[in-house]
Design an enzyme around this catalytic site. Structure first.
Site: not given
Length: 957
Positions: A647, A649, A665, A761
């Site tokens: 989402g 890239g 990234k 996370d």
């Protein structure tokens, strides 16, 4: 300016008048500037918009799916056209919008913006079958004109907003099939609640994770409610007797929860109820007396722990009953043959009870009877007629089958789902090609397709084609009454799914040509998403999930009128001049608005900038790479070095001049998507250094680019290894070392970083494995600083990944270090089971707790342990590992260990298993072809809020 001087100049005069007329016409036809800007913003945030969306005048340009009134946008209906992207906050500027329907676009994701609360004229908000997530904004309560609210079949999380209670005009409320949690809100004088929705007829809340009791206050005699659907949640406590006050109720689904106590006696006051589902709860006491519920068609009370009792004598009073399901309800004794004489009866399922004696169906049984399933009871005989029955009887597991009696009924087979499909209308089906389908009228075309889900049908006999013919006729009449361009429709393969929903495939064919146009598709979609079509009552409440329509004909109607050459030239010049002026003004306004929006949304505004850095933050640690350098290291971002996308890239593999591999990234070009996560990762990773945390080598923030440069971890993620995608075999020692590495990385964040950091996370997809299988925690886009908060927690909006989220954080929005401990505990369970945290709507924590038996070896968990665990696993070490995992996932943070305690415990477990916790794992490079390794950098979970890493593409020898 034109002036009339004489009649001889009449042609010129008429040209001037015509030009002025067109100028006025064009000026009045232009879309309101604010509305046009908002729609252009939506266009920019979406892919696959309609081909008619050209120019900057949506109303005047007749953009497909957009309806206007007096230059203001009043309706957006764009179902089933393959839209993808997020819903821009600029939607809130369309203040005259009355209808917003974006249903059946699976590519639409992200949060529902709070600005939707600005749409005070909105009457219909329909987002069925998309992938929107995050919490439902409290601002939704500002929509005081809202009549129809459908948010079902998305990924919304957190609690139902209290503010929904302010929607006083609401008729339809469907928030089913999401991941909503918490209790059902009711008013208390300080806040509103759903008990205030007196005009609402539909509460569709099924297939969520709602908890707590149903508040007795929710139900009053003033409510208009006809559908109460709460199936497949985590609700508990007793069913309130106030439900009997809602006299209009027709469908009640409370099944698949954890309700306890007795069924309230007031239930039999609901004389209009046709479907009642109470199955799969923990209900106790006597079977409820349902005398008086003469409208009841479908009754399921299975799998509760009612007191043992004989078959109730009041059943013959249910003269409308078609389906009786009472499996595992502890009824006993002999069945009265009067049961089977109910005139509408189709199905009787009484499996796993204590029925005995002789089964006597009698001679006056229902002509519609299809199935009597009495498996696993104590029946020892059957009174047979001279000829065979026209329905199926199953007695497998009864004494009659054990004692050598007839085998005719001693089988576990049941009728399969219907193979019904609409028959051609007295014609031979055409032989179609190019993905076309033959319609009921035997014409080849590209149909609009989807699936109908009926949540509480009144019948159980799927073989009766009469039902589907009634439904088909009803749908055609509805479409024809709305003047839809439909030739015919077909229904196919009706089945019952695990929710007892009736599922039917639908194909709708165009009346002319081979294709539907955009207007046809979005109108059909709206008629179904907006519940304009009302099915026959026996089908009950439904929802529709449409497929993306891929076969638009693309024909554009030529609207030019062929004016004379002279008039055309003259008028054309005037029009071009006017449009040029208008375009210039509009472009200037748009540019200024875009600049202001960019300034407001720029998360880097607080960073100190150097005039030579193009906005790059001045910090120590990460290197600031130039765009040209990274182009060189990746061979101009070649496809060969493209190792995946997410989402955020794309991610590329690169090599520095010294031969070191890096992972880059790269955000979508020119996009600020994920900018806050980008900034957070830079700020945090630039000041933390630990062997179990992924290292940030540098950043690139120039030429409109956002790139993060990490160390390269060729062995993928832990998730990839557990799923078998990477080809790496994780034996027990390797899993223990991974657990220890992750624990040490998190401990560093909690105890040694200054101020402490809460990752927020932790999951298997965010743990990378390097050449030596050293675990490295990655993806800090959601992380929060904790040390500066003296109260011991950070109050923040809930973010993370479903399945790993701390329930205490979920409920209170108070983030602590113990939230990471909970997520880590789920990761530990994942390491020993190789299962996803949520799989087939089953939660790994609950599964382990339910199957765990400490009196057995391996705690009796053999059925859910990863079969790939080998003999290197000692029972004692695994049991200690499970004990630690379950301590980490305690419901309250106070009962969970700290990460420093977790590290010590894993070290002890390793020593128990004969391992040295201070020795690193060995390299896996000998198992793979050199040079073929690719890094797995991308997020997988649809619930993740920030970029993760791609599945590994390593090639085993």
């Amino acid at each position: 300016m034109c002036m009339v001087l004489s009649w001889k100049m009449a042609p010129r005069v008429w040209l001037c008048i015509l030009a002025l007329f067109l100028q006025v016409l064009l000026t009045t036809a232009l879309t309101d500037a604010e509305d046009a800007a908002s729609l252009l913003s939506l266009k920019e945030s979406w892919a696959n918009v309609p081909s008619s969306w050209v120019g900057s005048d949506p109303c005047g340009g007749k953009w497909g799916g957009i309806s206007c009134l007096n230059s203001r946008v009043v309706s957006i209906t764009l179902s089933s056209i393959g839209l993808s992207g997020s819903l821009s906050g600029d939607i809130g500027n369309l203040v005259n919008l009355q209808t917003l329907d974006l249903s059946y676009n699976k590519g639409l994701s992200g949060n529902l913006p709070a600005s939707v609360g600005n749409l005070k004229k909105l009457t219909n908000l329909i987002l069925v079958g998309c992938n929107f997530g995050g919490p439902i904004p409290e601002s939704i309560g500002h929509l005081d004109q809202l009549v129809f609210l459908s948010l079902n079949s998305n990924n919304f999380i957190e609690e139902i907003p209290d503010s929904m209670g302010l929607l006083s005009q609401l008729y339809w409320l469907d928030i089913a099939d999401n991941e909503l949690t918490g209790s059902i809100p009711v008013s208390n004088g300080r806040k509103p609640g759903l008990d205030m929705l007196l005009k609402t007829k539909h509460f569709h809340f099924g297939n969520n994770r709602l908890t707590g009791e149903i508040p007795a206050q929710l139900f009053t005699s003033n409510m208009s409610l006809i559908h109460l659907l709460l199936e497949n949640n985590l609700l508990s406590g007793s069913i309130p007797d106030t439900v009997g006050l809602v006299s209009h109720l027709e469908v009640v689904r409370l099944d698949n929860n954890s309700f306890s106590g007795s069924v309230p006696a007031t239930l039999n006051k609901l004389t209009n109820v046709t479907e009642l589902f109470l199955s799969n709860n923990r209900l106790t006491g006597n079977l409820p007396n349902l005398t008086g519920m003469g409208s009841l068609n479908y009754l399921d009370m299975s799998n509760n722990t009612f007191d043992p009792s004989d078959f109730p004598s009041w059943f013959p009073t249910l003269q409308s009953l078609t389906t009786l399901v009472m499996e595992g309800t502890r009824i006993q004794g002999q069945l009265p043959n009067g049961l089977f004489s109910l005139p509408q009866l189709q199905t009787v399922k009484l499996r796993s009870n204590k029925l005995n004696g002789t089964l006597d169906v009698g001679s006056s049984y229902s002509s519609q009877l299809q199935l009597i399933d009495l498996r696993d009871n104590g029946i020892d005989a059957i009174k047979q007629r001279a000829r065979s029955y026209g329905f199926q009887i199953i007695l497998d597991g009864n004494r009659i089958c054990y004692e050598g009696g007839t085998n005719e009924y001693c089988t576990s087979s049941q009728p399969s789902n219907s193979s019904y499909s609409t028959l051609p209308d007295n014609c031979l089906p055409a032989q179609c090609s190019n993905h076309q389908v033959s319609s009921r009228t035997c014409k080849c075309a590209y149909p609009y397709t989807g699936t109908l889900y009926f949540r509480a049908p009144s019948f159980s006999n799927l073989e009766n084609s009469t039902y589907y013919e009634i439904l088909q006729e009803s749908m055609m009449k509805s479409f024809q009454s709305h003047q839809m361009p439909i030739d015919s429709l077909t229904l196919s393969t009706p089945t019952k799914n695990f929710n007892s929903y009736l599922v039917i495939g639908l194909q709708i064919f165009p009346s002319s040509g081979y294709h539907f146009n955009l207007t046809g598709v979005v109108t059909i979609g709206f008629l179904l998403s907006n519940q304009t079509f009302k099915p026959p009552k026996l089908f009950g409440p439904y929802f529709f999930i449409g497929d993306c329509y891929k076969y638009f004909d693309g024909v554009r109607t030529d609207k030019s009128k062929g004016y004379g050459i002279i008039i055309g030239a003259a008028v054309g010049g005037s029009i071009l001049l006017i449009l040029a002026i208008l375009a210039g003004v509009f472009a200037f306004r748009q540019k200024k608005k875009a600049e202001e929006a960019t300034l407001r949304s720029n998360p880097f505004a607080s960073w100190n900038k150097s005039k030579h850095s193009d906005g790059v933050p001045q910090m120590r640690g990460p290197t600031s790479f130039s765009f040209e350098e990274l182009k060189k290291y990746t061979n101009n971002f070649s496809d060969v070095n493209d190792v995946g996308s997410g989402g955020y890239g794309k991610v590329y593999r690169g090599m520095l001049p010294n031969g070191q591999f890096i992972a880059i990234k790269r955000a979508h070009n020119g996009s600020m998507q994920g900018a806050l996560e980008f900034k957070t990762e830079i700020e945090l990773l630039s000041r933390v250094h630990h062997k179990n945390l992924v290292r940030l080598h540098g950043i690139c923030f120039e030429q409109g680019e956002q790139m993060l440069i990490y160390e390269y971890c060729p062995n993928g993620t832990v998730k990839d290894s557990l799923s078998g995608k990477s080809g790496i075999r994780l034996d027990w020692p390797r899993r223990l070392r991974i657990a220890l590495g992750v624990a040490r990385g998190i401990q560093y964040l909690h105890d040694l970083a200054d101020p402490p950091i809460i990752h927020r996370d932790i999951k298997s997809n965010n743990v990378l494995l390097d050449d030596c299988l050293t675990a490295k925690v990655s993806d800090f886009g959601l992380s929060k600083l904790a040390g500066e908060h003296e109260i011991g927690h950070v109050s923040t909006q809930v973010k993370g990944t479903m399945g790993y989220l701390d329930p205490e954080y979920y409920m209170t929005q108070q983030l602590t270090e113990k939230s990471d401990v909970y997520s880590f505990g789920v990761l530990l369970l994942e390491l020993i089971t190789a299962r996803n945290p949520i799989e087939n709507r089953k939660y790994i924590v609950t599964e382990v707790k339910q199957q765990m038996d400490t009196t057995k070896e391996l705690y009796g968990l053999q059925g859910i342990l990863d079969p790939k665990l080998d003999s290197s696993m000692t029972p004692k070490s695994l049991e200690k590992f499970v004990d630690l995992s379950l301590r980490c996932v305690e419901n309250t943070g106070a009962d969970r260990p700290s990460m420093s305690e977790v590290v010590k415990e894993i070290e002890n477990i390793m020593e128990l298993a004969g391992l040295n916790p201070n020795v690193e794992s060995t390299s896996t490079s000998e198992n793979y072809k050199g040079g073929s390794k690719q890094s797995p950098y991308v997020e997988e979970s649809p619930f993740a809020y920030s970029g993760g890493y791609l599945p590994s593409k390593l090639e085993p020898k």
